[in-house]
Design an enzyme around this catalytic site. Sequence first.
Site, short mmCIF file in Angstrom:
data_model
loop_
_atom_site.label_atom_id
_atom_site.label_comp_id
_atom_site.label_asym_id
_atom_site.label_seq_id
_atom_site.Cartn_x
_atom_site.Cartn_y
_atom_site.Cartn_z
N ASP A 84 0.72 30.88 8.84
CA ASP A 84 -0.38 30.19 8.16
C ASP A 84 -0.34 28.69 8.40
O ASP A 84 -1.38 28.03 8.47
CB ASP A 84 -0.34 30.49 6.67
N ASP A 133 6.11 16.23 -12.82
CA ASP A 133 6.64 16.14 -11.45
C ASP A 133 5.53 15.96 -10.43
O ASP A 133 5.81 15.78 -9.25
CB ASP A 133 7.42 17.41 -11.10
N GLN A 141 1.71 18.81 5.35
CA GLN A 141 1.90 18.35 6.73
C GLN A 141 1.56 16.88 6.95
O GLN A 141 2.12 16.25 7.84
CB GLN A 141 1.06 19.23 7.68
N THR A 171 -3.18 30.95 -3.25
CA THR A 171 -2.09 31.91 -3.04
C THR A 171 -0.88 31.24 -2.39
O THR A 171 0.04 31.92 -1.94
CB THR A 171 -2.55 33.09 -2.16
#
Length: 293
Positions: A72, A176, A247, A187
């Site tokens: 993914d 946090d 990313q 999901t």
Amino acid sequence: MADFKHVGLIGRPGSERALHTLKRLIRYLHSCGTNVVLEESTATALPGHTMEVCSYEALGKACDLVIVVGGDGSLLGAARSLAKYKVPLLGVNRGRLGFLTDITPNDIENKVGEVLDGKYMMETRFLLDTSVIRKGALIGGGDALNDVVVHPGRFIRMIEFELYIDGQFVYSQRSDGLIVSTPTGSTAYALSGGGPIMHPKLDAIVIVPMNPHTLSSRPIVVDGNSEIRILIGEHNSAYPHVTCDGQNHVVTNPGDEIHIHKKPHKLQLLHPLNHNFYETCRSKLGWGSHLGE
């Protein structure tokens, strides 16, 4: 019959399993008379080939379909680069869970063949646009198909911020961090943070607190067209990070603002005809099957 004459390929870098599957896929596509175009970094793993090589931008402009071989994470990266070109993506899973890359390597010839014959389902998924503003000036940002996460970075310490939705103050919080997720990302990280699973067709965004310093703070689901603003508290000792899809990263300062909203263009994601979101949840998340099975 689908008109997929020019098919782009993106492979997960550094993965021998993905490379093996990529070679098998290339052989099959060539046997179908399809013109195959390789993404630049993918091409470096196939020395001696004679196929056309393109950047992501050229791939998006030249191809009728792009197939991503990997997990993914590989598809997330491709989606952020290619969604604006309206080229559909198809995922072959060589990762772990595979909510987005749902064709198994053993089914390549069968399932990819069906797609080339026009037998597929198409979904549209929206992405989030993120901007970090410092004293009125843009200092960074990014796109996200899954989620935008505000977190303390390398140091484990609480951060303080204020949340605004459509210009209205929602709350101040010490926690946090915060996860702002699309239905696609519900999901993923948002799920592990206690957020709800949202069907991919929903036009909604979920906001999930990360270990908030109050038991009354819960996930909030808002309209997909909402304008979300997060104001980093002036008294933070940490410099919170903003991460898009795990990313892309931007480091904020106290007083910075994070603006998040839906992008205008959507990802076109293809699935085999037998794709079933609930079956994917059952198999990936370990839900119970029919009674008696």
